[in-house]
Design a protein around this motif. Structure first.
Motif, PDB file in Angstrom:
ATOM      1  N   GLN A   1      30.833  31.894  50.249  1.00  0.00           N
ATOM      2  CA  GLN A   1      30.604  30.449  50.337  1.00  0.00           C
ATOM      3  C   GLN A   1      29.790  30.113  51.596  1.00  0.00           C
ATOM      4  O   GLN A   1      28.884  29.280  51.557  1.00  0.00           O
ATOM      5  CB  GLN A   1      31.949  29.729  50.369  1.00  0.00           C
ATOM      6  CG  GLN A   1      31.812  28.232  50.161  1.00  0.00           C
ATOM      7  CD  GLN A   1      33.178  27.555  50.117  1.00  0.00           C
ATOM      8  OE1 GLN A   1      34.214  28.222  50.050  1.00  0.00           O
ATOM      9  NE2 GLN A   1      33.171  26.242  50.167  1.00  0.00           N
ATOM     10  N   LEU A   2      30.117  30.789  52.708  1.00  0.00           N
ATOM     11  CA  LEU A   2      29.341  30.566  53.935  1.00  0.00           C
ATOM     12  C   LEU A   2      27.884  30.963  53.723  1.00  0.00           C
ATOM     13  O   LEU A   2      26.967  30.292  54.189  1.00  0.00           O
ATOM     14  CB  LEU A   2      29.940  31.372  55.104  1.00  0.00           C
ATOM     15  CG  LEU A   2      31.226  30.815  55.708  1.00  0.00           C
ATOM     16  CD1 LEU A   2      31.764  31.761  56.771  1.00  0.00           C
ATOM     17  CD2 LEU A   2      30.984  29.441  56.342  1.00  0.00           C
TER      18      LEU A   2
ATOM     19  N   SER B   1      44.309  37.568  47.914  1.00  0.00           N
ATOM     20  CA  SER B   1      43.840  37.074  49.208  1.00  0.00           C
ATOM     21  C   SER B   1      42.559  37.801  49.623  1.00  0.00           C
ATOM     22  O   SER B   1      41.689  37.220  50.262  1.00  0.00           O
ATOM     23  CB  SER B   1      44.930  37.191  50.270  1.00  0.00           C
ATOM     24  OG  SER B   1      45.041  38.495  50.720  1.00  0.00           O
TER      25      SER B   1
ATOM     26  N   GLU C   1      35.366  35.406  48.733  1.00  0.00           N
ATOM     27  CA  GLU C   1      34.769  34.148  48.243  1.00  0.00           C
ATOM     28  C   GLU C   1      34.369  33.247  49.409  1.00  0.00           C
ATOM     29  O   GLU C   1      33.337  32.585  49.384  1.00  0.00           O
ATOM     30  CB  GLU C   1      35.769  33.406  47.342  1.00  0.00           C
ATOM     31  CG  GLU C   1      35.744  33.861  45.900  1.00  0.00           C
ATOM     32  CD  GLU C   1      34.415  33.556  45.210  1.00  0.00           C
ATOM     33  OE1 GLU C   1      33.731  32.601  45.600  1.00  0.00           O
ATOM     34  OE2 GLU C   1      34.067  34.307  44.291  1.00  0.00           O
ATOM     35  N   LEU C   2      35.236  33.221  50.461  1.00  0.00           N
ATOM     36  CA  LEU C   2      34.919  32.388  51.628  1.00  0.00           C
ATOM     37  C   LEU C   2      33.646  32.872  52.324  1.00  0.00           C
ATOM     38  O   LEU C   2      32.793  32.080  52.731  1.00  0.00           O
ATOM     39  CB  LEU C   2      36.090  32.400  52.629  1.00  0.00           C
ATOM     40  CG  LEU C   2      37.283  31.529  52.257  1.00  0.00           C
ATOM     41  CD1 LEU C   2      38.452  31.787  53.197  1.00  0.00           C
ATOM     42  CD2 LEU C   2      36.906  30.042  52.307  1.00  0.00           C
ATOM     43  N   VAL C   3      33.537  34.206  52.452  1.00  0.00           N
ATOM     44  CA  VAL C   3      32.331  34.777  53.075  1.00  0.00           C
ATOM     45  C   VAL C   3      31.107  34.415  52.239  1.00  0.00           C
ATOM     46  O   VAL C   3      30.067  33.989  52.761  1.00  0.00           O
ATOM     47  CB  VAL C   3      32.468  36.314  53.238  1.00  0.00           C
ATOM     48  CG1 VAL C   3      31.167  36.926  53.713  1.00  0.00           C
ATOM     49  CG2 VAL C   3      33.590  36.655  54.204  1.00  0.00           C
TER      50      VAL C   3
ATOM     51  N   ARG D   1      26.289  30.906  50.877  1.00  0.00           N
ATOM     52  CA  ARG D   1      25.650  29.890  50.016  1.00  0.00           C
ATOM     53  C   ARG D   1      25.296  28.649  50.831  1.00  0.00           C
ATOM     54  O   ARG D   1      24.240  28.054  50.654  1.00  0.00           O
ATOM     55  CB  ARG D   1      26.592  29.509  48.856  1.00  0.00           C
ATOM     56  CG  ARG D   1      26.609  30.524  47.721  1.00  0.00           C
ATOM     57  CD  ARG D   1      27.249  29.935  46.482  1.00  0.00           C
ATOM     58  NE  ARG D   1      28.659  29.593  46.687  1.00  0.00           N
ATOM     59  CZ  ARG D   1      29.669  30.461  46.544  1.00  0.00           C
ATOM     60  NH1 ARG D   1      29.427  31.714  46.211  1.00  0.00           N
ATOM     61  NH2 ARG D   1      30.918  30.088  46.738  1.00  0.00           N
TER      62      ARG D   1
ATOM     63  N   ARG E   1      40.247  38.718  47.533  1.00  0.00           N
ATOM     64  CA  ARG E   1      39.204  38.039  46.747  1.00  0.00           C
ATOM     65  C   ARG E   1      38.894  36.669  47.350  1.00  0.00           C
ATOM     66  O   ARG E   1      37.742  36.259  47.431  1.00  0.00           O
ATOM     67  CB  ARG E   1      39.681  37.909  45.290  1.00  0.00           C
ATOM     68  CG  ARG E   1      38.690  37.309  44.343  1.00  0.00           C
ATOM     69  CD  ARG E   1      38.910  37.779  42.943  1.00  0.00           C
ATOM     70  NE  ARG E   1      38.549  39.159  42.750  1.00  0.00           N
ATOM     71  CZ  ARG E   1      37.297  39.568  42.559  1.00  0.00           C
ATOM     72  NH1 ARG E   1      36.314  38.713  42.538  1.00  0.00           N
ATOM     73  NH2 ARG E   1      37.021  40.846  42.396  1.00  0.00           N
ATOM     74  N   ALA E   2      39.957  35.969  47.795  1.00  0.00           N
ATOM     75  CA  ALA E   2      39.750  34.639  48.392  1.00  0.00           C
ATOM     76  C   ALA E   2      38.910  34.762  49.667  1.00  0.00           C
ATOM     77  O   ALA E   2      38.021  33.952  49.926  1.00  0.00           O
ATOM     78  CB  ALA E   2      41.098  33.991  48.699  1.00  0.00           C
ATOM     79  N   LEU E   3      39.185  35.823  50.466  1.00  0.00           N
ATOM     80  CA  LEU E   3      38.400  36.039  51.687  1.00  0.00           C
ATOM     81  C   LEU E   3      36.938  36.325  51.353  1.00  0.00           C
ATOM     82  O   LEU E   3      36.023  35.774  51.976  1.00  0.00           O
ATOM     83  CB  LEU E   3      38.966  37.237  52.468  1.00  0.00           C
ATOM     84  CG  LEU E   3      40.019  36.930  53.516  1.00  0.00           C
ATOM     85  CD1 LEU E   3      40.541  38.224  54.120  1.00  0.00           C
ATOM     86  CD2 LEU E   3      39.435  36.063  54.622  1.00  0.00           C
TER      87      LEU E   3
END
Ligand code: SF4
Length: 208
Positions: free
Chosen positions: A18-19, A8, A14-16, A21, A10-12
């Protein structure tokens, strides 16, 4: 259990990313590059002590030469204006021009602003606090300035009241009086550790 936490985390992360990007991808608008938009936004939000090329280089985590080229292109296109600093004759202060302000009214980052506004006030405050801490952690790991605003800064003096002829707010680092409007601007000299009550009331007063 530990593995679940790690995934989780790593998922967080990745979300940051993604924002980031999305913000970058939305940046090629109106003839400006993502780096130029970042600079324009920075100079619109930075306080008068931080509107320099070197502070922007620090903020953007880039070299002074690269930052200087970005700033030069914005000055040449009329989005920024350069003025010799009153405090230090060797450096120049950059200010956003009317053309720059008009461009910012159509800032492609507005898509993320809208996404933020769709959150509840409580969720926004939690997200702001969490992201600020993440940005500070990464800045510290890289030995960079954390940047931040007066209400959370160790150097802020005063609580808004005039006592014995002293201004309502002062910067203890630069020994300069501060206008109330400057409290919400980004500063390169920021050091975390400010007055939490002031930070709270400042966050509550900020427009929706
Ligand atoms: S009080 Fe802190 S954030 Fe505010 S101007 Fe001074 S150093 Fe910068």
């Amino acid at each position: 259990m530990i593995e679940k936490h790690e995934s989780s985390d790593r998922a967080l992360a990745e979300l940051v990313a993604q924002l980031g990007r999305i913000a970058y991808g939305e940046g090629f608008v109106d003839g400006l590059t993502p780096a130029q938009w970042t600079a324009l936004r920075y100079y619109a939000r930075a306080n008068r002590f931080s509107r320099t090329v070197s502070a922007f280089a620090e903020f953007h985590a880039t070299s002074r030469g690269t930052a200087s080229q970005t700033v030069k292109s914005l000055v040449n296109q009329g989005y920024l204006t350069r003025t010799r600093s009153e405090r230090d004759g060797r450096s120049a202060r950059l200010d956003v021009t009317e053309k720059g302000k008009a461009a910012l009214a159509g800032d492609p980052l507005e898509i993320l602003v809208g996404a933020t506004q769709a959150l509840s006030p409580t969720a926004r405050m939690s997200l702001e606090s969490a992201l600020e801490r993440m940005v500070r952690y990464v800045a510290q790991e890289h030995g960079r300035c954390p940047f931040g605003m007066c209400p959370s800064c160790l150097h802020l003096r005063g609580d808004g009241s005039c006592v014995e002829g002293r201004p309502p707010y002062e910067c203890g680092f630069l020994d300069e009086p501060l206008e109330e409007a400057e409290l919400g601007q980004v500063c390169v000299n920021f050091e975390p550790g400010g007055n939490s009550a002031l930070k709270r009331s400042f966050a509550e007063e900020r427009p929706e």
